[in-house]
Write a protein that holds these residues in place. Structure first.
Motif, mmCIF file in Angstrom:
data_model
loop_
_atom_site.group_PDB
_atom_site.id
_atom_site.type_symbol
_atom_site.label_atom_id
_atom_site.label_comp_id
_atom_site.label_asym_id
_atom_site.label_seq_id
_atom_site.Cartn_x
_atom_site.Cartn_y
_atom_site.Cartn_z
ATOM 1 N N PRO A 48 10.147 -60.165 20.907
ATOM 2 C CA PRO A 48 10.223 -58.666 21.995
ATOM 3 C C PRO A 48 9.231 -59.023 23.051
ATOM 4 O O PRO A 48 9.565 -58.753 24.375
ATOM 5 C CB PRO A 48 10.086 -57.730 21.167
ATOM 6 C CG PRO A 48 9.117 -57.891 19.805
ATOM 7 C CD PRO A 48 9.552 -59.332 19.788
ATOM 8 N N GLY A 51 10.496 -61.539 25.549
ATOM 9 C CA GLY A 51 11.715 -61.312 26.161
ATOM 10 C C GLY A 51 11.449 -60.054 27.204
ATOM 11 O O GLY A 51 11.987 -60.205 28.332
ATOM 12 N N ILE A 52 10.649 -59.249 26.957
ATOM 13 C CA ILE A 52 10.271 -58.274 27.779
ATOM 14 C C ILE A 52 9.272 -58.713 29.196
ATOM 15 O O ILE A 52 9.307 -58.250 30.130
ATOM 16 C CB ILE A 52 9.449 -56.814 27.323
ATOM 17 C CG1 ILE A 52 9.605 -55.600 28.136
ATOM 18 C CG2 ILE A 52 8.069 -57.241 27.369
ATOM 19 C CD1 ILE A 52 11.205 -55.346 28.016
ATOM 20 N N LEU A 107 16.018 -60.772 24.001
ATOM 21 C CA LEU A 107 16.092 -59.609 23.525
ATOM 22 C C LEU A 107 17.295 -59.481 22.622
ATOM 23 O O LEU A 107 17.377 -58.768 21.577
ATOM 24 C CB LEU A 107 16.031 -58.467 24.506
ATOM 25 C CG LEU A 107 14.519 -58.268 25.251
ATOM 26 C CD1 LEU A 107 14.755 -57.119 26.152
ATOM 27 C CD2 LEU A 107 13.505 -57.971 24.124
ATOM 28 N N THR A 111 15.972 -59.337 18.816
ATOM 29 C CA THR A 111 15.633 -58.152 18.776
ATOM 30 C C THR A 111 16.934 -57.363 18.093
ATOM 31 O O THR A 111 17.667 -57.523 16.983
ATOM 32 C CB THR A 111 14.952 -57.311 19.712
ATOM 33 O OG1 THR A 111 15.775 -57.251 20.763
ATOM 34 C CG2 THR A 111 13.737 -58.071 19.962
ATOM 35 N N LEU A 116 17.291 -54.173 23.825
ATOM 36 C CA LEU A 116 17.816 -54.663 24.850
ATOM 37 C C LEU A 116 18.527 -53.656 25.945
ATOM 38 O O LEU A 116 18.183 -53.882 27.115
ATOM 39 C CB LEU A 116 19.260 -55.636 24.470
ATOM 40 C CG LEU A 116 20.013 -56.077 25.479
ATOM 41 C CD1 LEU A 116 19.322 -57.175 26.514
ATOM 42 C CD2 LEU A 116 21.248 -56.923 24.997
ATOM 43 N N GLY A 119 15.365 -52.487 27.500
ATOM 44 C CA GLY A 119 15.041 -53.275 28.641
ATOM 45 C C GLY A 119 15.772 -53.462 29.950
ATOM 46 O O GLY A 119 15.183 -53.271 30.918
ATOM 47 N N VAL A 154 10.594 -50.065 23.881
ATOM 48 C CA VAL A 154 11.332 -51.247 23.477
ATOM 49 C C VAL A 154 10.531 -52.084 22.357
ATOM 50 O O VAL A 154 11.063 -52.784 21.316
ATOM 51 C CB VAL A 154 11.330 -52.349 24.838
ATOM 52 C CG1 VAL A 154 11.621 -53.586 24.648
ATOM 53 C CG2 VAL A 154 12.100 -51.859 25.960
ATOM 54 N N SER A 158 12.123 -52.549 18.652
ATOM 55 C CA SER A 158 12.178 -54.027 18.194
ATOM 56 C C SER A 158 11.441 -54.067 16.875
ATOM 57 O O SER A 158 12.051 -54.791 16.073
ATOM 58 C CB SER A 158 11.400 -54.831 19.107
ATOM 59 O OG SER A 158 12.226 -54.856 20.512
#
Length: 292
Positions: A48, A51-52, A107, A111, A116, A119, A154, A158
């Motif tokens: 996560p 991804g973020i 994501l 996750t 997602l 985000g 998020v 996650s």
């Protein structure tokens, strides 16, 4: 060797385009949310977090593409990659899209759908709502504060946490409140730049003294909100709460400078740094409390 130098310079340029300082804070708050939900620090957190990070960098890059003409009018932003001519707008847009797609894919596959959606909603709110809203109203920062409130969620979701959990809502609320004085302190330092670029600014509606008092009230609210964390099962340790209290009291005390008479050359940057250090200390203390 020249090839490696070129790669390094290009990487630094992309990080600057993506507003890496903001992306770092978003990433840290996501990591905190994950740890609060799971109670552990494991390699799984990198999914996560990465991804973020990519999504935040892409959103920041897209914002620079959207505003490069405005940035060119402000001394604070005219040296950014696009307005300075170090990167073409089309290249900046391509980089932004690539980063956002990469972050979204991580994501999606790493996750869950809730993380997602949160985000993507944050990116939409930043690039699709706030970026345009701040062109029409000086109060755009209030709805725009959702941007800072969602990344902890998020991380929380996650890690398997329920988005409706009181702990998640409490943390998001602290970050929401913090965003407002964070931006207004920036405005107190660079309000003239915003006006030059044609943005509606609170500095044109209130004097610096009035805006300083309003900002101080939001700082007090930020400090106060952080002290309610134990009511939601966070920061229960007496030592952690004591450190939270000291941090909150220190923030309020140092921010009283906003209430004092000042000259035209007075700088609000120390107060701006102070509230950022405070939110960082909150993240660290809550994370430590959860891990021990």
């Amino acid at each position: 060797m020249n090839y490696l130098v070129a790669i390094k310079e290009r990487t630094m340029l992309i990080l600057e385009l993506g507003k890496i300082r903001i992306a770092q804070l978003v990433t840290l708050s996501t990591a905190m949310g994950y740890i609060l939900a799971t109670g552990r620090l494991s390699l799984d957190i990198f999914v996560p977090v990465s991804g973020i990070l990519l999504l935040a960098l892409g959103s920041g890059a897209l914002n620079q593409y959207q505003e490069y003409r405005k940035d060119l009018l402000m001394p604070r932003t005219r040296n950014r990659p696009v307005p300075s001519g170090r990167m073409r707008p089309s290249v900046a847009l391509a980089v932004a899209i690539a980063l956002m797609i990469s972050g979204s894919l991580i994501l999606y596959f790493g996750t869950n759908s809730t993380a997602l959606v949160l985000g993507l909603f944050t990116a939409f709110w930043y690039n699709g709502v706030y970026t345009y809203l701040k062109r029409v109203t000086p109060m755009a920062v209030i709805p725009g504060s959702l941007i800072g409130a969602i990344p902890p969620l998020v991380g929380w979701t996650s890690g398997g946490g329920d988005i409706r959990a009181p702990q998640a809502i409490a943390v998001a609320l602290v970050f929401f409140i913090w965003q407002i004085p964070h931006f207004w302190l920036l405005l107190l330092n660079f309000g003239g730049d915003y006006e030059k670029a044609g943005y509606p600014s609170l500095t044109s509606l209130f004097s610096r003294e009035q805006l300083g008092r309003l900002t101080f009230m939001w700082i007090v609210a930020t400090a106060g909100a952080s002290l309610f964390m134990p009511l939601f099962g966070l920061g229960n340790s007496s030592v952690i709460f004591l450190l939270l209290f000291i941090s909150a009291a220190g923030l309020v005390w140092t921010s009283t400078i906003l209430l004092r008479p000042r000259s035209r050359k007075f700088s609000f940057l120390p107060a701006f740094k102070g509230i950022n250090y405070f939110i960082l200390s909150v993240m660290i203390l809550l994370t430590i409390d959860r891990l021990i």
